[in-house]
Design an enzyme around this catalytic site. Structure first.
Site, PDB file in Angstrom:
ATOM      1  N   ASP A 175       0.789  -1.246   0.000  1.00  0.00           N
ATOM      2  CA  ASP A 175       0.000   0.000   0.000  1.00  0.00           C
ATOM      3  C   ASP A 175       0.823   1.300   0.000  1.00  0.00           C
ATOM      4  O   ASP A 175       0.505   2.236   0.737  1.00  0.00           O
ATOM      5  CB  ASP A 175      -0.962   0.016   1.203  1.00  0.00           C
ATOM      6  N   LYS A 223      -6.795  -5.137  -3.083  1.00  0.00           N
ATOM      7  CA  LYS A 223      -7.549  -5.700  -1.961  1.00  0.00           C
ATOM      8  C   LYS A 223      -8.454  -4.643  -1.364  1.00  0.00           C
ATOM      9  O   LYS A 223      -8.216  -3.442  -1.526  1.00  0.00           O
ATOM     10  CB  LYS A 223      -6.579  -6.231  -0.895  1.00  0.00           C
ATOM     11  N   CYS A 244      -2.018  -2.665   7.728  1.00  0.00           N
ATOM     12  CA  CYS A 244      -1.884  -3.625   6.631  1.00  0.00           C
ATOM     13  C   CYS A 244      -0.590  -4.439   6.704  1.00  0.00           C
ATOM     14  O   CYS A 244      -0.583  -5.627   6.367  1.00  0.00           O
ATOM     15  CB  CYS A 244      -2.058  -2.916   5.294  1.00  0.00           C
TER      16      CYS A 244
HETATM   17  C1  VGL Z   1      -4.706   0.682   5.757  1.00  0.00           C
HETATM   18  C2  VGL Z   1      -6.255   1.632   7.161  1.00  0.00           C
HETATM   19  C3  VGL Z   1      -7.238   1.473   6.213  1.00  0.00           C
HETATM   20  C4  VGL Z   1      -3.277   0.277   5.519  1.00  0.00           C
HETATM   21  C5  VGL Z   1      -5.676   0.512   4.786  1.00  0.00           C
HETATM   22  O1  VGL Z   1      -2.850   0.197   4.345  1.00  0.00           O
HETATM   23  O2  VGL Z   1      -2.562   0.036   6.525  1.00  0.00           O
HETATM   24  N1  VGL Z   1      -5.000   1.243   6.936  1.00  0.00           N
HETATM   25  N2  VGL Z   1      -6.930   0.908   5.026  1.00  0.00           N
END
Ligand code: VGL
Ligand code: ZN
Length: 212
Positions: free
Chosen positions: A14, A112, A157
């Site tokens: 991410d 995802k 994540c």
């Molecule tokens: C994430 C909060 C919401 C992350 C993704 O990538 O850690 N955190 N969505």
């Protein structure tokens, strides 16, 4: 620690605009991971990048729940859900990878978090901890047994990806200079890294990785 590129994969979690400073869910210093991750990529044969990829009305967005605010925890279909500002909406600028990330070096991009009512922090399972993303099969069929974790956010994540990888009996290494956290609630990053260490995860700086 010796890096064996034949049986290892680099997992880049991410590294998207919305998780970098100025983004909808900006992680403090989040863009600092880009340089060290780029440096690691050529040392691996298998590089996986994940992309948080939500529909515009996703159940993890506080705006979907009138009367609730960002950082409240609710239950959705029996599963705890922290509420976030809208982020990483499919096709948006915020969902794009950080422009400096050498994404062309990734052999697979895994999206995802697209299920409308079920979040997916981990790269391996959705938040019911049961619905697979398919990444386990991809890794196993290539003979990968060691996963090096990098990216954002350490305490969400990256953390859940590491826990699931340990549960599936992969060897797991968190590359400490290649991750940054949300740190909500305060102290979360430290607590979750400690929990990972106790569960058998290695915490290693990229400068300590030898070989290849
Ligand atoms: C994430 C909060 C919401 C992350 C993704 O990538 O850690 N955190 N969505
Ligand atoms: Zn998300």
């Amino acid at each position: 620690m010796i890096l064996d590129p034949e049986r290892s994969a680099l997992l880049v979690v991410d590294v998207q605009n919305d998780f970098c400073p100025g983004g909808a869910l900006g992680v403090p210093d989040g863009d600092a991971v880009v340089g060290p991750i780029n440096g690691l990529m050529p040392r691996f044969r298998h590089v996986v990048a994940t992309q948080d990829w939500h529909p515009a009305d996703h159940a993890s967005f506080a705006a979907a729940w009138p009367g609730h605010a960002v950082h409240d925890t609710i239950e959705v279909d029996g599963i705890p859900q922290v509420l976030w500002p809208p982020h990483c909406v499919q096709g948006s600028k915020g969902a794009e990878f950080h422009a400096g990330l050498r994404i062309e070096r990734a052999s697979i991009i895994l999206r995802k978090g697209a299920s409308p009512r079920l979040d997916s922090y981990s790269a391996l399972f959705e938040n019911d901890r049961h619905t697979p993303t398919g990444l386990e099969g991809w890794l196993r069929s290539l003979g990968v047994s060691v996963i090096y974790l990098t990216g954002l956010a350490t305490d969400y994540c990256v953390y859940y990806s590491a826990l699931d990888a340990l549960r599936l009996n992969f060897q797991v290494v968190v590359v400490t200079d290649c991750v940054r956290g949300v740190d909500f609630p305060p102290g979360n990053v430290g607590r979750r890294l400690e929990r990972l260490r106790k569960a058998g995860c290695s915490l290693v700086a990229s400068s300590e990785l030898e070989g290849s």
